[in-house]
Design an enzyme around this catalytic site. Structure first.
Site, PDB file in Angstrom:
ATOM      1  N   PHE A   1       4.681 -32.527  48.699  1.00  0.00           N
ATOM      2  CA  PHE A   1       4.615 -33.838  49.354  1.00  0.00           C
ATOM      3  C   PHE A   1       3.191 -34.357  49.242  1.00  0.00           C
ATOM      4  O   PHE A   1       2.265 -33.778  49.804  1.00  0.00           O
ATOM      5  CB  PHE A   1       5.025 -33.800  50.832  1.00  0.00           C
ATOM      6  CG  PHE A   1       4.978 -35.176  51.438  1.00  0.00           C
ATOM      7  CD1 PHE A   1       6.054 -36.056  51.288  1.00  0.00           C
ATOM      8  CD2 PHE A   1       3.851 -35.632  52.103  1.00  0.00           C
ATOM      9  CE1 PHE A   1       5.995 -37.342  51.800  1.00  0.00           C
ATOM     10  CE2 PHE A   1       3.793 -36.924  52.610  1.00  0.00           C
ATOM     11  CZ  PHE A   1       4.860 -37.777  52.462  1.00  0.00           C
TER      12      PHE A   1
ATOM     13  N   ASP B   1      -4.771 -30.826  47.829  1.00  0.00           N
ATOM     14  CA  ASP B   1      -4.376 -31.846  48.796  1.00  0.00           C
ATOM     15  C   ASP B   1      -4.419 -31.188  50.172  1.00  0.00           C
ATOM     16  O   ASP B   1      -3.478 -30.505  50.576  1.00  0.00           O
ATOM     17  CB  ASP B   1      -2.983 -32.385  48.471  1.00  0.00           C
ATOM     18  CG  ASP B   1      -2.532 -33.454  49.476  1.00  0.00           C
ATOM     19  OD1 ASP B   1      -3.176 -33.595  50.531  1.00  0.00           O
ATOM     20  OD2 ASP B   1      -1.517 -34.130  49.203  1.00  0.00           O
TER      21      ASP B   1
ATOM     22  N   LYS C   1      -5.650 -38.157  57.197  1.00  0.00           N
ATOM     23  CA  LYS C   1      -5.149 -37.784  58.522  1.00  0.00           C
ATOM     24  C   LYS C   1      -6.274 -37.511  59.524  1.00  0.00           C
ATOM     25  O   LYS C   1      -6.909 -38.456  59.981  1.00  0.00           O
ATOM     26  CB  LYS C   1      -4.156 -36.628  58.391  1.00  0.00           C
ATOM     27  CG  LYS C   1      -2.887 -37.094  57.661  1.00  0.00           C
ATOM     28  CD  LYS C   1      -1.689 -36.205  57.810  1.00  0.00           C
ATOM     29  CE  LYS C   1      -0.444 -36.939  57.303  1.00  0.00           C
ATOM     30  NZ  LYS C   1       0.220 -36.322  56.181  1.00  0.00           N
TER      31      LYS C   1
HETATM   32  C1  LIG Z   1       0.636 -37.102  54.953  1.00  0.00           C
HETATM   33  C2  LIG Z   1       0.339 -36.526  53.637  1.00  0.00           C
HETATM   34  C3  LIG Z   1       0.062 -37.331  52.522  1.00  0.00           C
HETATM   35  C4  LIG Z   1       0.182 -38.836  52.562  1.00  0.00           C
HETATM   36  O1  LIG Z   1      -0.668 -39.419  53.501  1.00  0.00           O
HETATM   37  P1  LIG Z   1      -0.369 -40.927  54.000  1.00  0.00           P
HETATM   38  O2  LIG Z   1      -1.545 -41.261  54.856  1.00  0.00           O
HETATM   39  O3  LIG Z   1       0.927 -40.887  54.761  1.00  0.00           O
HETATM   40  O4  LIG Z   1      -0.265 -41.770  52.777  1.00  0.00           O
HETATM   41  C5  LIG Z   1      -0.271 -36.710  51.329  1.00  0.00           C
HETATM   42  N1  LIG Z   1      -0.333 -35.374  51.238  1.00  0.00           N
HETATM   43  C6  LIG Z   1      -0.077 -34.562  52.277  1.00  0.00           C
HETATM   44  C7  LIG Z   1      -0.183 -33.078  52.108  1.00  0.00           C
HETATM   45  C8  LIG Z   1       0.278 -35.105  53.512  1.00  0.00           C
HETATM   46  O5  LIG Z   1       0.563 -34.308  54.537  1.00  0.00           O
END
Ligand SMILES: *Cc1c(COP(=O)(O)O)cnc(C)c1O
Length: 422
Positions: free
Chosen positions: A166, A251, A280
């Site tokens: 994701f 990520d 985040k």
């Molecule tokens: C939440 C998330 C994203 C996307 O972030 P957004 O601010 O919702 O675009 C990408 N990678 C990971 C691992 C995430 O948890």
């Protein structure tokens, strides 16, 4: 459950039993939900409570019910809701200047970049807003590095990613998702990605070619259901990338900045990736701030005109983000997550014996209970007891409270979990 007394909203974060008044037809809750359903797109399936205000780990709905937030906006509010230092930074900067665009310089961006680069042990920062934008930025930077540094022939750069990944919701990103729901009828998709099973180092070795510029990995696959890599996988991945002249992009949008008990989840195996992707908790949930952090060799390739964002690096966001990072350091959030999470995992494993449970796992305060049946009814039951969780991937209950949570508050949550899943 006992409905003994109501805590006054804004009371200190002491564990207690909230009085839960069930929503009834004609309630304020129903009115908010009906209005949102009527005029808002239905691209989420939220639990039916309407949050009015929050402080620390506690949120209060429009009926006055209080809950412990065990999701933390997918780890965006690691510092806790409405952290006073972040509110102060936001309000102070909001009355000075909020947006200059990158057409002009501002006073807040330099210190943000310097602080974040130092914290990551890196040389350069490229600020964006949302997580998905930062992932897109990392993809662009890695491709450019592939052509200009590695010498991949034009138009051929490949990125290896993992099944069940994701990385956000843009068309490029969902194009390399293995989740049919994320992709259905959104194509055609961007080429240049190949998927291998998460945790399978031999599959990575086989997938890397002379045209591979990067491997993109989540150190723990949180959205997929808190899937842990096999021990040694991240280390082996980093070694393989180095040996094959391929960039490792971590990520750490959800796992980074303390959540798993280290500053970065990669730290658990002593791995330093070539690019960190952050978001985040970078702004403590105050305001969307994301970033790619890397070496000059990589981010130095993005010159004027190559990439940008109107709001990226704005003074309001960067002032808040710098304070959010300082709060992480000052309040020892990674150390707290490590100590509290390790003890909590042991406690949950010892006390949760419901026949529906398949596994209780995680690292730091990124924990999960996997069930052999849909998790939603269990999340609904926990909600009525004052604990907010959201199911992920159907059968998994993620437990990721703000990292400022106390041992007492976790013990309070444990008692509710035992009521539902003991
Ligand atoms: C939440 C998330 C994203 C996307 O972030 P957004 O601010 O919702 O675009 C990408 N990678 C990971 C691992 C995430 O948890």
């Amino acid at each position: 459950m006992s409905a003994s007394r109501t805590l006054s909203p804004g009371a200190p974060n002491t564990p207690d039993t909230p009085t839960v008044v069930h929503a009834f037809a004609g309630s304020a809750t129903d009115a908010y939900i009906a209005r949102e359903e009527a005029f808002g797109a239905h691209n989420y399936h939220p639990l039916d409570l309407v949050i009015d205000h929050a402080e620390g780990v506690w949120v209060t709905d429009v009926e006055g019910n209080r809950y412990v937030d065990c999701l933390s906006a997918y780890s965006a509010v690691n510092q806790g809701h409405c952290h006073p230092r972040l509110v102060r930074a936001l309000v102070q900067q909001a009355s000075r200047v909020t947006l200059t665009s990158r057409a002009f310089r501002n006073t807040e961006l330099p210190a943000f970049c310097e602080t974040l680069a130092a914290l990551c042990g890196m040389e350069m920062v490229l600020p964006m807003n949302t997580g998905a934008e930062a992932v897109e930025t990392a993809i662009k930077a890695a491709r450019r590095w592939g052509y200009r540094v590695k010498g991949i022939p034009a138009g051929r750069a490949q990125i290896v990613a993992f099944t069940n990944n994701f990385h956000g919701r843009t068309t490029t990103i969902v194009g390399f998702s293995s989740e049919p729901e994320y992709r259905a009828d959104f194509g055609p998709f961007t080429p240049g990605f190949s998927l291998v099973p998460f945790g399978d180092i031999d599959a990575v070795r086989a997938a890397i070619t002379d045209d591979t510029c990067a491997v993109l990995v989540e150190p723990i696959q949180c959205e997929a259901g808190v899937i842990m890599p096999p021990d040694g996988f991240l280390r082996a991945l980093a070694d393989e990338c180095r040996a094959r002249h391929v960039l490792l992009i971590a990520d750490e949008i959800q796992t980074g900045l303390g959540r798993t008990g280290r500053r970065f989840a990669c730290d658990h195996e002593g791995v330093v990736p070539d690019l960190y992707v952050l978001g985040k908790a970078l702004s403590g949930g105050m305001y969307p701030v994301s970033a790619v952090v890397s070496r000059r060799e990589v981010l130095g390739l993005l010159g004027p005109g190559s990439h940008g964002s109107t709001f990226g690096g704005n003074p309001l966001g960067t002032a808040v983000a710098r304070e959010a990072l300082q709060v992480m350091v000052d309040e020892r959030l990674p150390e707290r997550a490590d100590a509290l999470g390790t003890a909590w995992l042991a406690e949950l494993r010892a006390r949760l014996h419901h026949p529906a449970i398949v596994d209780v796992r995680g690292r730091g305060l990124m924990l999960a209970i996997e069930l052999r049946e849909p998790a939603r009814p269990y999340c609904e039951a926990l909600k009525t007891l004052g604990v907010l969780c959201k199911e992920t991937h159907g059968t998994v209950i993620r437990l990721s409270p703000p990292l400022i949570v106390t041992a007492e508050e976790l013990a309070w949550v444990t008692e509710r979990l035992v009521e539902v899943l003991g």
